[in-house]
Design an enzyme around this catalytic site. Structure first.
Site, PDB file in Angstrom:
ATOM      1  N   ARG A 289      26.401  -1.070 -17.436  1.00 14.68           N
ATOM      2  CA  ARG A 289      25.407  -0.286 -16.697  1.00 14.68           C
ATOM      3  C   ARG A 289      25.928   0.082 -15.302  1.00 14.68           C
ATOM      4  O   ARG A 289      25.500   1.079 -14.732  1.00 14.68           O
ATOM      5  CB  ARG A 289      24.116  -1.095 -16.525  1.00 14.68           C
ATOM      6  CG  ARG A 289      23.393  -1.333 -17.809  1.00 14.68           C
ATOM      7  CD  ARG A 289      22.077  -1.979 -17.554  1.00 14.68           C
ATOM      8  NE  ARG A 289      21.217  -1.103 -16.740  1.00 14.68           N
ATOM      9  CZ  ARG A 289      19.945  -1.340 -16.495  1.00 14.68           C
ATOM     10  NH1 ARG A 289      19.364  -2.404 -16.985  1.00 14.68           N
ATOM     11  NH2 ARG A 289      19.244  -0.503 -15.751  1.00 14.68           N
TER      12      ARG A 289
ATOM     13  N   LYS B  98      26.873   3.877  -8.109  1.00 16.40           N
ATOM     14  CA  LYS B  98      25.772   4.001  -9.073  1.00 16.40           C
ATOM     15  C   LYS B  98      24.445   4.275  -8.370  1.00 16.40           C
ATOM     16  O   LYS B  98      23.711   5.194  -8.718  1.00 16.40           O
ATOM     17  CB  LYS B  98      25.649   2.713  -9.893  1.00 16.40           C
ATOM     18  CG  LYS B  98      24.362   2.609 -10.693  1.00 16.40           C
ATOM     19  CD  LYS B  98      24.223   1.309 -11.438  1.00 16.40           C
ATOM     20  CE  LYS B  98      23.734   0.135 -10.637  1.00 16.40           C
ATOM     21  NZ  LYS B  98      22.279  -0.097 -10.591  1.00 16.40           N
ATOM     22  N   ASN B  99      24.136   3.450  -7.362  1.00 17.27           N
ATOM     23  CA  ASN B  99      22.807   3.536  -6.765  1.00 17.27           C
ATOM     24  C   ASN B  99      22.620   4.757  -5.888  1.00 17.27           C
ATOM     25  O   ASN B  99      21.506   5.074  -5.494  1.00 17.27           O
ATOM     26  CB  ASN B  99      22.482   2.244  -6.002  1.00 17.27           C
ATOM     27  CG  ASN B  99      22.201   1.107  -6.975  1.00 17.27           C
ATOM     28  OD1 ASN B  99      22.034   1.337  -8.172  1.00 17.27           O
ATOM     29  ND2 ASN B  99      22.174  -0.115  -6.468  1.00 17.27           N
TER      30      ASN B  99
ATOM     31  N   CYS C 250      11.247  -6.792 -14.092  1.00 18.75           N
ATOM     32  CA  CYS C 250      12.578  -6.853 -14.688  1.00 18.75           C
ATOM     33  C   CYS C 250      13.157  -8.236 -14.446  1.00 18.75           C
ATOM     34  O   CYS C 250      12.515  -9.096 -13.845  1.00 18.75           O
ATOM     35  CB  CYS C 250      13.486  -5.764 -14.139  1.00 18.75           C
ATOM     36  SG  CYS C 250      14.034  -6.090 -12.482  1.00 18.75           S
TER      37      CYS C 250
ATOM     38  N   LEU D 250       4.687   0.706  -2.875  1.00 17.63           N
ATOM     39  CA  LEU D 250       5.114   1.459  -1.688  1.00 17.63           C
ATOM     40  C   LEU D 250       5.452   2.908  -2.044  1.00 17.63           C
ATOM     41  O   LEU D 250       5.200   3.832  -1.267  1.00 17.63           O
ATOM     42  CB  LEU D 250       6.315   0.781  -1.025  1.00 17.63           C
ATOM     43  CG  LEU D 250       6.088  -0.680  -0.592  1.00 17.63           C
ATOM     44  CD1 LEU D 250       7.382  -1.293  -0.067  1.00 17.63           C
ATOM     45  CD2 LEU D 250       5.012  -0.757   0.485  1.00 17.63           C
TER      46      LEU D 250
ATOM     47  N   ASP E 285      22.849  -7.387  -3.792  1.00 15.19           N
ATOM     48  CA  ASP E 285      23.676  -7.019  -4.949  1.00 15.19           C
ATOM     49  C   ASP E 285      25.054  -7.683  -4.925  1.00 15.19           C
ATOM     50  O   ASP E 285      25.846  -7.503  -5.867  1.00 15.19           O
ATOM     51  CB  ASP E 285      23.837  -5.492  -5.034  1.00 15.19           C
ATOM     52  CG  ASP E 285      22.542  -4.806  -5.444  1.00 15.19           C
ATOM     53  OD1 ASP E 285      21.630  -5.498  -5.932  1.00 15.19           O
ATOM     54  OD2 ASP E 285      22.438  -3.583  -5.262  1.00 15.19           O
TER      55      ASP E 285
ATOM     56  N   ARG F  64       9.153  -6.546  -8.954  1.00 12.36           N
ATOM     57  CA  ARG F  64       9.500  -5.206  -8.512  1.00 12.36           C
ATOM     58  C   ARG F  64       8.369  -4.178  -8.657  1.00 12.36           C
ATOM     59  O   ARG F  64       8.481  -3.221  -9.437  1.00 12.36           O
ATOM     60  CB  ARG F  64      10.776  -4.723  -9.210  1.00 12.36           C
ATOM     61  CG  ARG F  64      11.962  -5.600  -8.880  1.00 12.36           C
ATOM     62  CD  ARG F  64      13.216  -5.138  -9.545  1.00 12.36           C
ATOM     63  NE  ARG F  64      13.919  -4.115  -8.808  1.00 12.36           N
ATOM     64  CZ  ARG F  64      15.046  -3.561  -9.214  1.00 12.36           C
ATOM     65  NH1 ARG F  64      15.585  -3.931 -10.357  1.00 12.36           N
ATOM     66  NH2 ARG F  64      15.642  -2.642  -8.493  1.00 12.36           N
ATOM     67  N   PRO F  65       7.299  -4.365  -7.903  1.00 12.75           N
ATOM     68  CA  PRO F  65       6.220  -3.372  -7.951  1.00 12.75           C
ATOM     69  C   PRO F  65       6.644  -2.028  -7.350  1.00 12.75           C
ATOM     70  O   PRO F  65       7.702  -1.937  -6.721  1.00 12.75           O
ATOM     71  CB  PRO F  65       5.111  -4.011  -7.106  1.00 12.75           C
ATOM     72  CG  PRO F  65       5.787  -5.024  -6.248  1.00 12.75           C
ATOM     73  CD  PRO F  65       7.057  -5.434  -6.943  1.00 12.75           C
TER      74      PRO F  65
HETATM   75  N1  EPU Z   1       9.113  -3.695  -3.400  1.00  8.79           N
HETATM   76  C1  EPU Z   1       7.737  -3.760  -3.386  1.00  8.79           C
HETATM   77  N2  EPU Z   1       7.033  -2.609  -3.584  1.00  8.79           N
HETATM   78  C2  EPU Z   1       7.649  -1.402  -3.770  1.00  8.79           C
HETATM   79  C3  EPU Z   1       9.063  -1.354  -3.761  1.00  8.79           C
HETATM   80  C4  EPU Z   1       9.762  -2.522  -3.565  1.00  8.79           C
HETATM   81  O1  EPU Z   1       7.154  -4.838  -3.238  1.00  8.79           O
HETATM   82  O2  EPU Z   1       6.957  -0.394  -3.947  1.00  8.79           O
HETATM   83  C5  EPU Z   1       9.889  -4.934  -3.216  1.00  8.79           C
HETATM   84  C6  EPU Z   1      10.770  -5.247  -4.421  1.00  8.79           C
HETATM   85  O3  EPU Z   1      10.041  -5.914  -5.426  1.00  8.79           O
HETATM   86  C7  EPU Z   1      11.853  -6.094  -3.814  1.00  8.79           C
HETATM   87  C8  EPU Z   1      12.004  -5.487  -2.415  1.00  8.79           C
HETATM   88  O4  EPU Z   1      10.800  -4.752  -2.173  1.00  8.79           O
HETATM   89  O5  EPU Z   1      11.424  -7.425  -3.732  1.00  8.79           O
HETATM   90  C9  EPU Z   1      13.189  -4.573  -2.225  1.00  8.79           C
HETATM   91  O6  EPU Z   1      13.197  -3.610  -3.248  1.00  8.79           O
HETATM   92  P1  EPU Z   1      13.808  -2.138  -3.067  1.00  8.79           P
HETATM   93  O7  EPU Z   1      12.722  -1.164  -3.314  1.00  8.79           O
HETATM   94  O8  EPU Z   1      14.519  -2.078  -1.766  1.00  8.79           O
HETATM   95  O9  EPU Z   1      14.849  -2.111  -4.233  1.00  8.79           O
HETATM   96  P2  EPU Z   1      15.033  -0.982  -5.348  1.00  8.79           P
HETATM   97  O10 EPU Z   1      14.980   0.367  -4.733  1.00  8.79           O
HETATM   98  O11 EPU Z   1      14.133  -1.255  -6.490  1.00  8.79           O
HETATM   99  C10 EPU Z   1      17.604  -0.822  -5.048  1.00  8.79           C
HETATM  100  C11 EPU Z   1      18.808  -0.962  -5.930  1.00  8.79           C
HETATM  101  C12 EPU Z   1      18.986  -2.425  -6.313  1.00  8.79           C
HETATM  102  C13 EPU Z   1      19.156  -3.231  -5.035  1.00  8.79           C
HETATM  103  C14 EPU Z   1      17.955  -3.011  -4.116  1.00  8.79           C
HETATM  104  C15 EPU Z   1      18.083  -3.711  -2.777  1.00  8.79           C
HETATM  105  C16 EPU Z   1      18.879   1.130  -7.113  1.00  8.79           C
HETATM  106  C17 EPU Z   1      18.762   1.859  -8.385  1.00  8.79           C
HETATM  107  N3  EPU Z   1      18.625  -0.159  -7.133  1.00  8.79           N
HETATM  108  O12 EPU Z   1      16.504  -1.276  -5.811  1.00  8.79           O
HETATM  109  O13 EPU Z   1      20.182  -2.500  -7.085  1.00  8.79           O
HETATM  110  O14 EPU Z   1      19.266  -4.592  -5.353  1.00  8.79           O
HETATM  111  O15 EPU Z   1      17.787  -1.603  -3.873  1.00  8.79           O
HETATM  112  O16 EPU Z   1      19.214  -3.299  -2.112  1.00  8.79           O
HETATM  113  O17 EPU Z   1      19.209   1.713  -6.091  1.00  8.79           O
HETATM  114  C18 EPU Z   1      21.619  -3.294  -8.764  1.00  8.79           C
HETATM  115  O18 EPU Z   1      22.306  -2.282  -8.570  1.00  8.79           O
HETATM  116  O19 EPU Z   1      22.002  -4.258  -9.476  1.00  8.79           O
HETATM  117  C19 EPU Z   1      20.294  -3.359  -8.151  1.00  8.79           C
HETATM  118  C20 EPU Z   1      19.337  -4.200  -8.563  1.00  8.79           C
END
Ligand code: EPU
Length: 426
Positions: free
Chosen positions: A402, A22-23, A118, A127, A310, A123-124
């Site tokens: 999902r 999925k991701n 969420c 970055l 995850d 989850r800001p």
């Molecule tokens: N974060 C920030 N600022 C940003 C981006 C992220 O502070 O601009 C923080 C997040 O709030 C979090 C941490 O950094 O605390 C890590 O977040 P990351 O950006 O790595 O996660 P993501 O890209 O939002 C993806 C997966 C998630 C998975 C995470 C970590 C997808 C669609 N989602 O999320 O998957 O948990 O990486 O591996 O790829 C799931 O599939 O159930 C799921 C939540």
């Protein structure tokens, strides 16, 4: 709303095919915005989330040909007709936010809703925005929307992420493929899905090196072409079924498993006393537990190659049944223990203290009605239900849909007894 009725206690024996990730799929689909030539994705998982993103892409003008149930998806972004991603579509699925950079790269401007928080944390997207700004995008936030323009085009930039973010790394990588000059991403996330995206983008003509390491270089090109790419197998789905087999007991072989991407999980399962036969060349993972008790093991979630957040909920379900006490630390998201009180309803002994859960193993779980607020939490309840005595009812299973393709079919083929019923059947 559908529910799952799970009759617990059966051992799992058989083979489970692993679906496309999925991701990975969600970011690969977005790549179609970067080219006016068609993209074909094979091994596509049929999930609520991937279907949902297909709808957003259609709103933007992408022609999508993806018959129901088919694992091949054709995307043609020859003529985009909108550069606006509305609130309802981004709020429901955060990965939609990743259309922002590609739309700017392709059309020079875009208006994309901020995703908001969420169930698992704030989850800001700071970055993501920093990286786009460094590449020359002019960003304004108005009424919950990011309004972006790059009148003189995007330029390569040096971006040093404050923390490794999967989404921000992928978003910056997608965008930088069409920026002028070289982009260097430092402290980049190293998740295997990022490598998968880089392989696909390179097959479209992008020049990306270092994906899968913390330093990624992208040499911008003027134009990308179409491609055909097979979505990598889902390491989280594979890890989930591995833990289901370990919790229920039995002998299950996962077929088409991304073995190399699952090192941390395999190590923890072995420490817990589960037999894991991993064959990278054959892409199989065989999980065996016949009769032996599970041993408690502590774990801390980490960015890849550490133990994935995850799989944290699923591991907690498993540790609920182990001899001894395990400490489970969540370091990626601030609110990802929503499954703990639900597992407790099944008889688990879990105390949450901030970012740590103390899990004292119990000899047996017993069935109860439960529900969860996110995808991985929901599937941890399915795992617990498979091992529990009696009939567990998991409510609100739209979360499961999902991210898990044919979950009941795959588990039932191994001897589980899971039935989907709608609310009015009760
Ligand atoms: N974060 C920030 N600022 C940003 C981006 C992220 O502070 O601009 C923080 C997040 O709030 C979090 C941490 O950094 O605390 C890590 O977040 P990351 O950006 O790595 O996660 P993501 O890209 O939002 C993806 C997966 C998630 C998975 C995470 C970590 C997808 C669609 N989602 O999320 O998957 O948990 O990486 O591996 O790829 C799931 O599939 O159930 C799921 C939540």
């Amino acid at each position: 709303m559908d529910k799952l009725h799970i009759k617990g206690g059966a051992h799992l024996n058989g083979r489970i095919p692993v679906s496309g990730a999925k991701n990975s799929a969600l970011k690969l689909m977005v790549a179609c915005l970067l080219t006016d030539e068609p993209i074909t994705l094979t091994n596509m998982p049929n999930l609520a989330d991937t279907r949902f993103l297909a709808q957003l892409l259609e709103t933007l003008g992408v022609e999508v040909y993806w018959p129901k149930g088919d694992s091949t998806c054709h995307l043609n972004g020859a003529e985009l007709k909108s550069t606006i991603a509305p609130y309802d579509q981004v709020r429901k699925m955060r990965a939609s936010f990743n259309v922002l950079g590609p739309l700017i790269a392709r059309s020079g401007h875009a208006t994309v809703s901020l995703p908001g928080g969420c169930a698992i944390g704030a989850r800001p997207v700071d970055l993501h925005l920093q990286a786009l700004e460094a590449m020359g995008a002019d960003l304004r936030v108005e009424q919950g929307y990011v309004k972006a323009a790059a009148i003189h085009g995007l330029k390569g930039a040096h971006v040093n992420f404050a923390m490794p973010s999967v989404g921000a790394t992928e978003h910056a990588m997608l965008t930088a493929t069409l920026a002028q000059g070289e982009t260097v991403l430092e402290n980049a996330a190293r998740e295997p899905e990022i490598e998968d995206l880089a392989v696909c983008l390179n097959s479209m003509g992008a020049k990306i090196t270092g994906a899968g390491t913390s330093k990624i270089r992208i040499e911008g090109v003027e134009k990308l072409s179409g491609t055909t790419h097979s979505v990598m197998p889902d390491r989280i789905e594979a890890g989930t079924y591995a833990m289901a087999a370990a919790a229920a007991g039995g002998d299950v072989t996962l077929e088409g498993a991304p073995v190399a991407a699952l090192g941390a999980m395999i190590g923890k399962l072995r420490e817990a006393g589960v037999t894991v036969e991993a064959d990278e060349a054959a892409a199989t993972l065989r999980i065996i537990r016949n009769g032996s008790r599970l041993k408690s093991v502590s774990v801390s979630t980490q960015p890849h190659p550490g133990f994935p957040t995850d799989l944290q909920a699923q591991f907690m379900a498993l540790m609920s049944l182990a001899d001894g006490t395990s400490i489970i630390r969540e370091t990626i998201f601030e609110n990802r223990f929503m499954h703990a009180p639900e597992l407790s309803r099944l008889g688990a002994d879990i105390t949450v203290r901030g970012q740590e859960a103390v899990v004292k193993g119990v000899p047996q779980l017993t069935a109860a009605p439960v529900m969860a607020t996110d995808l991985r939490a929901s599937v941890s309840l399915v795992i617990a239900g498979l091992a529990a005595e009696g009939e567990t009812v998991v409510n609100r299973i739209y979360h499961l849909d999902r991210g898990f393709e044919r979950l009941e079919a795959k588990l039932n083929a191994c001897g589980a007894s899971i039935e989907r019923r709608s609310e009015d059947e009760d």
